[in-house]
Scaffold this active site. Structure first.
Site, mmCIF file in Angstrom:
data_model
loop_
_atom_site.group_PDB
_atom_site.id
_atom_site.type_symbol
_atom_site.label_atom_id
_atom_site.label_comp_id
_atom_site.label_asym_id
_atom_site.label_seq_id
_atom_site.Cartn_x
_atom_site.Cartn_y
_atom_site.Cartn_z
ATOM 1 N N SER A 149 2.979 -69.766 73.113
ATOM 2 C CA SER A 149 3.048 -69.859 74.566
ATOM 3 C C SER A 149 4.490 -69.671 75.009
ATOM 4 C CB SER A 149 2.541 -71.230 75.030
ATOM 5 O OG SER A 149 2.913 -71.491 76.368
ATOM 6 N N ARG B 84 -32.455 -30.763 82.567
ATOM 7 C CA ARG B 84 -30.999 -30.925 82.517
ATOM 8 C C ARG B 84 -30.594 -32.002 83.521
ATOM 9 N NH1 ARG B 84 -27.187 -27.177 80.542
ATOM 10 N NH2 ARG B 84 -28.971 -26.139 79.552
#
Length: 468
Positions: A279, A318
């Site tokens: 940290s 398609r």
């Protein structure tokens, strides 16, 4: 000059991104796969007499990445909406005028792009399988190591009954074995050649279409099919789902590690080197950064996977927009899966386990984790219902008064005049492990019998060319 390709910056990918998957789906990876498809098409057509062998040889020589002007290719693609028209023009620039019109003969754009995609998905599956193999081997090793390490099994986030740490890992190992089998089973449905022409009828190539397609498949180490899949994307969706579910399995491991590494539990911790998970303000912190990354990867994969059903909505022969969804989603899912597996491997190989803390935690709550065990032992002489009621009351007193379950159990039994039915000594955690240890051995053995995905994996830039 066109602007260089840039993807949105992803800090997650920057920190833990799988470089192999990123390479497979990079612009150069796509280009190489399309060129391989065009080379295989030319050679297949020469073998079937559609074009001359010499013409095919010239096309193969011209269809290489070094001959492609990327700026011109992508500028053309932005105008057309697809890259293959521009790719064909780039190949033709390196051919004599007599061969213009022979490149890409009888094929449609999606034939080349789908065949190229199949090559990429095949390589991606192979890479995922290798990652799965390494991760499974690491979990198997830890499963063996901790097969007898007693800890609390947890249900609904609470201690339930005793188990072993190896047994908890064994369930994950079994899941990864199933995923590895899924990859092998799905490969023939995913790594499929495409050559069906404009409307899926192969009309442009006529009766020789099937022969050419089969030849292409063989040259590219893909599977052949007699049915067009331009608008049938279940195979592509299956690939995406495999990526998402593998990533989710990694997240299950990560969540368990996060929970067990809580300060109040402290049974398992991530690998540690100086400042890993540090940290910026709290010097004591060692954050579970690998687990956090995996959970993030899985969350992103889950969100993306919701679009997989949309791929399958493509209508008629398609797609009209559905195809474009997969251009964005499929590469990301592959990268997320590879990244999760890689980070999980780092996590498992360096896992730190505290057996003493596991033992100590068994005593939390006055040892009520042994409630079922004591009940089952008492049930042998007084029946299940009566034994359950007795131990339930004893567990309630343990919680209320902060005394040991063994004490409250004898207290309640004496009040009910059944103290003579209470075994002495009472059963311990080591005596109530059931099949936990045996499950470890069975699962490790089953993993070792799980076959790897067999793919003839050579560089895409050499595909078709090597057969020629």
């Amino acid at each position: 000059m066109t602007a260089p390709f840039r993807s949105p910056f992803s800090l997650l990918t920057q920190l833990v991104g799988d470089q192999e998957q990123l390479g497979i789906f990079a612009p150069d990876g796509c280009l190489e796969s399309w060129l391989a498809a065009e080379r295989a098409l030319a050679l297949g057509q020469a073998a079937s007499g559609v074009i001359e062998v010499a013409d095919a040889e010239a096309i193969v020589a011209a269809a290489c990445a070094g001959n492609i002007d990327h700026d011109r290719l992508w500028a053309k693609a932005r105008t057309v909406g697809y890259p293959i028209v521009g790719l064909v023009r780039e190949i033709e620039r390196n051919l004599s005028d007599s061969l213009v019109g022979r490149v890409h003969f009888g094929a449609t754009t999606q034939d080349i792009m789908d065949t190229g995609l199949a090559l990429q998905l095949s390589r991606s599956l192979s890479a995922l399988d290798r990652r799965l193999g390494d991760l499974g081997d690491a979990i198997a090793e830890q499963t063996r190591r901790y097969a007898h390490t007693v800890m609390a099994a947890r249900t609904h986030a609470q201690q339930a009954v005793p188990t072993t740490f190896g047994a908890t890992l064994a369930t994950l190992l079994a899941q990864f074995a199933r995923h590895r089998r899924r990859l092998a089973q799905a490969h023939p449905r995913i790594a499929v050649v495409s050559l069906f022409g404009a409307g899926g009828t192969s009309a442009a190539l006529g009766e020789r279409a099937g022969q050419i397609r089969a030849d292409m498949a063989e040259r590219l180490n893909l599977y052949d099919t007699e049915m067009p899949w331009h608008a049938d994307r279940d195979g592509v969706a299956e690939f995406g789902w495999l990526c998402a579910t593998i990533t989710a399995a990694c997240a299950k491991l990560a969540r368990n590690v996060v929970d067990l590494s809580r300060t109040e539990i402290g049974e398992v911790s991530e690998p540690y080197v100086s400042h890993r998970g540090a940290s910026s303000t709290m010097p004591q912190k060692v954050n579970p950064i690998s687990s956090e990354a995996i959970i993030g990867l899985s969350g992103a994969a889950g969100a993306l996977s919701s679009s997989l059903l949309r791929l399958q909505e493509a209508g008629h022969e398609r797609a009209a927009g559905e195809w474009q969804i997969e251009w964005h989603v499929i590469p990301q899912l592959a990268v997320l899966a590879g990244s999760a597996l890689g980070e999980a491997l780092t996590l498992v190989r360096g896992l730190r386990v505290d057996p003493d803390r596991m033992r100590t935690n068994l005593l939390l709550g006055g040892g009520t984790i042994m409630a079922e065990a004591q009940m089952m032992r008492l049930a042998e002489t007084m029946g299940h219902d009566r034994a359950h009621a007795l131990v339930y009351e004893a567990a309630a007193r343990t919680r209320q008064r902060g005394i040991a379950l063994t004490h409250s159990l004898r207290e309640v039994a004496e009040e009910q005049n059944v103290l003579h039915l209470v075994p002495d000594p009472l059963i311990t955690a080591d005596d109530y492990l059931g099949q936990a240890v045996q499950n470890c051995a069975r699962t490790v053995n089953a993993w070792q019998q799980t076959p790897a995905l067999k793919v003839h994996d050579i560089a895409i830039s050499e595909l078709a060319r090597e057969r020629h």
